[in-house]
Enzyme design. Structure first.
Site, short mmCIF file in Angstrom:
data_model
loop_
_atom_site.label_atom_id
_atom_site.label_comp_id
_atom_site.label_asym_id
_atom_site.label_seq_id
_atom_site.Cartn_x
_atom_site.Cartn_y
_atom_site.Cartn_z
N LYS A 76 0.86 -1.19 0.00
CA LYS A 76 0.00 0.00 0.00
C LYS A 76 0.89 1.24 0.00
O LYS A 76 1.89 1.29 0.73
CB LYS A 76 -0.90 -0.03 1.24
CG LYS A 76 -1.94 1.09 1.29
CD LYS A 76 -2.86 0.95 2.51
CE LYS A 76 -3.94 2.02 2.55
NZ LYS A 76 -4.84 1.88 3.71
N SER A 151 -9.83 1.87 2.71
CA SER A 151 -8.95 2.61 1.84
C SER A 151 -7.89 1.75 1.16
O SER A 151 -7.26 2.24 0.21
CB SER A 151 -8.25 3.70 2.66
OG SER A 151 -7.40 3.13 3.65
N SER A 175 -10.11 -0.40 6.96
CA SER A 175 -9.52 -0.34 5.62
C SER A 175 -8.77 -1.57 5.14
O SER A 175 -8.38 -1.64 3.99
CB SER A 175 -8.58 0.86 5.51
OG SER A 175 -9.36 2.02 5.34
N1 GLN Z 1 -13.61 4.28 6.19
C1 GLN Z 1 -12.93 4.80 7.32
C2 GLN Z 1 -12.53 6.23 7.08
O1 GLN Z 1 -12.84 6.73 6.06
C3 GLN Z 1 -11.73 3.94 7.66
C4 GLN Z 1 -10.53 4.18 6.83
C5 GLN Z 1 -9.34 3.39 7.25
O2 GLN Z 1 -9.46 2.37 7.92
N2 GLN Z 1 -8.18 3.87 6.87
O3 GLN Z 1 -11.93 6.86 7.88
#
Ligand code: GLN
Length: 483
Positions: A76, A151, A175
């Site tokens: 990532k 994400s 995410s």
């Molecule tokens: N969907 C959540 C957010 O937008 C979690 C994102 C994540 O785990 N990085 O913050």
């Protein structure tokens, strides 16, 4: 070999039936063919990848190969990796070449894994659909109209589409688990503090945790063995004895108590997901598990609490992007303050700006008590709910997301609607617990659905075995999209 698991690749490399260079070549060819459609990678560098692969082959020839030496891994774009662009999905860092390695990168490099490329992601890991990337949305390999989840959407899509056998992701509020669920792969978020955050671009420091994404629970365990461990450069890294996360794989599930939280099966859960979870629970019962009902009464409050705490921490973490030392700097400005303002206005996307505004607001004088402090109190209640639930069971099961992957664009104009889709993942981060997603079936429209397994603190080995036993009895994790 593109459908092989890490374990199978490790065996093939050890048997010399394939070289690391050949493997890397196969995946790079597939990336060249499919990435223009999927947009799963931000950066691919065949030259760097093949150099790493050649080094892995040389290590093997010299008798210095470990279990995962020469195995390709997608990373990532949030992990600093020396010599690689580390954009974090943002225009702000589009010009940033990391000068050092994150702790997990040091670990995977030391183990001889080969970087196959850097995966697309929501900007600064903020999102649930991978539509917030400066580099454009990632497509779900099962259905190009669908989001891959976010994400870590690029990592999940890469593994699902067999552009890489495994990937690293991060999970601040879901995410790793949510894109794993939407793309039909396996992903684990470890207990907070098990994986060092050093060199991982910070979003919400008290919630962020890196973890593996792969086809199987066994592969996730192998990767977790590689990346977990104490690191003095992260003050929240935990100093604990080294664990072998594969040690429970093979244990019977007879007598295992699985908790089903009443609140996870209430209104809002789609019929598709409810059916898949029911079937998965039935399967685990067949394997000897006993089901108990538990209650996590503050689940609903996880959304407001998280969407106060995460933006608060983000607003602080992202203050470092000022155009001075690194990152985007506006081309024209009047004075220093104007330079800060323009650089930030140009460098950040809409969702990141929204979070910075919300975070700054909830931390400001006069609102701190009403929002930030209140959210921290709710966070404690949520952790206490889990503590009580784990007095009755060994693991908790539930959905990862209320629906299978939705369509690209479906929720992108409605942030609150998007935030609501995080209902089953956020509380795990707020409590600091480990959680994972395991492929468990498909919606009527053919999109994958994952089962969430939540473990107690440091219960990774047990949780991974629940997933492993499920995968011994089912083949959802071996299904791949037709591409
Ligand atoms: N969907 C959540 C957010 O937008 C979690 C994102 C994540 O785990 N990085 O913050």
């Amino acid at each position: 070999m593109i459908n092989a698991t890490l374990k199978e690749l490790s065996a093939a490399l050890a048997a010399k039936s394939v070289s690391s260079a050949e493997l890397a070549g196969q995946f790079l060819d597939r990336i060249a063919a499919l990435n223009p459609t999927l947009n799963a990678f931000i950066t691919v560098s065949p030259e760097k990848t093949l150099a790493e692969a050649a080094a892995a082959d040389a290590a093997r020839a010299a008798g210095q190969a470990g279990l995962l030496t020469g195995v390709p891994l997608a990373i990532k774009d949030i992990f600093c990796q020396q010599g690689w662009k580390t954009s974090c999905g943002s225009k702000m860092l589009d010009n940033f070449i990391a000068p050092y390695d994150a702790h997990v990168i040091e670990r995977v490099r030391a183990a001889g894994l080969v970087t196959i490329g850097r995966t697309n992601m929501d900007e600064f890991a903020m999102g649930s659909a991978n539509e917030n990337s400066y580099y454009g949305p990632v497509k779900n390999p099962w259905d190009l109209a669908a989001i891959p989840g976010g994400s870590s959407g690029g990592s999940a899509a890469a593994v699902a589409a067999r552009l890489a056998p495994a990937a690293l992701g991060t999970d601040t509020g879901g995410s790793i688990r949510q894109p794993a669920s939407h793309c039909g792969i396996t992903g684990i978020k470890p207990t907070y503090g098990v994986v060092s955050r050093y060199g991982m671009v910070a979003f919400a420091s008290s919630l962020d945790q890196g973890g593996p994404m792969a086809q199987t629970a066994e592969d996730c365990a192998l990767l977790l063995n590689t990346i977990a461990g104490f690191d003095s450069r992260d003050s929240t890294s935990l100093e604990r004895p080294t664990e072998d996360y594969t040690r429970e794989l093979g244990n019977s599930l007879a007598g295992l108590k699985v908790g089903l939280p009443r609140e996870y099966f209430a209104a809002g859960l789609s019929a598709d997901v409810a059916r898949v979870i029911d079937e998965a629970v039935a399967q685990l019962k067949k394997l000897g598990a006993e089901v108990v009902e538990v209650s996590l009464p503050n689940t609903e409050l996880s959304i407001p609490a998280y969407y106060v705490i995460a933006p608060a921490e983000a607003s602080s973490n992202l203050s470092r992007y000022d155009g001075v030392r690194y990152g985007h700097r506006a081309a024209e400005y009047k004075d220093l303050v104007d330079m800060y303002e323009k650089s930030r206005a140009e460098g950040f996307g809409a969702e990141v700006k929204r979070r910075i505004l919300v975070g700054t607001y909830v931390l400001s004088h006069g609102y701190y008590d009403a929002y930030y402090l209140k959210a921290q109190k709710i966070r404690r209640l949520i952790a206490d709910d889990f503590k009580k639930a784990f007095e009755q069971c060994d693991v908790i099961l539930g959905p990862v997301a209320p629906t299978a992957a939705f369509n690209i664009g479906e929720k992108s104009n409605d942030p609150v609607e998007m935030y609501l889709s995080d209902i089953y993942t956020l509380s795990v981060n707020l409590a600091g617990l480990p959680g994972m997603s395991v492929p468990a079936g498909f919606a009527a429209n053919g999109r994958p659905i994952g089962l969430q397994i939540i473990g107690n603190y440091f219960g990774e080995a047990k949780m991974l075995n629940v997933a492993h036993q499920f995968q011994q009895a089912t083949d959802w994790h071996r299904k791949a999209p037709a591409l």
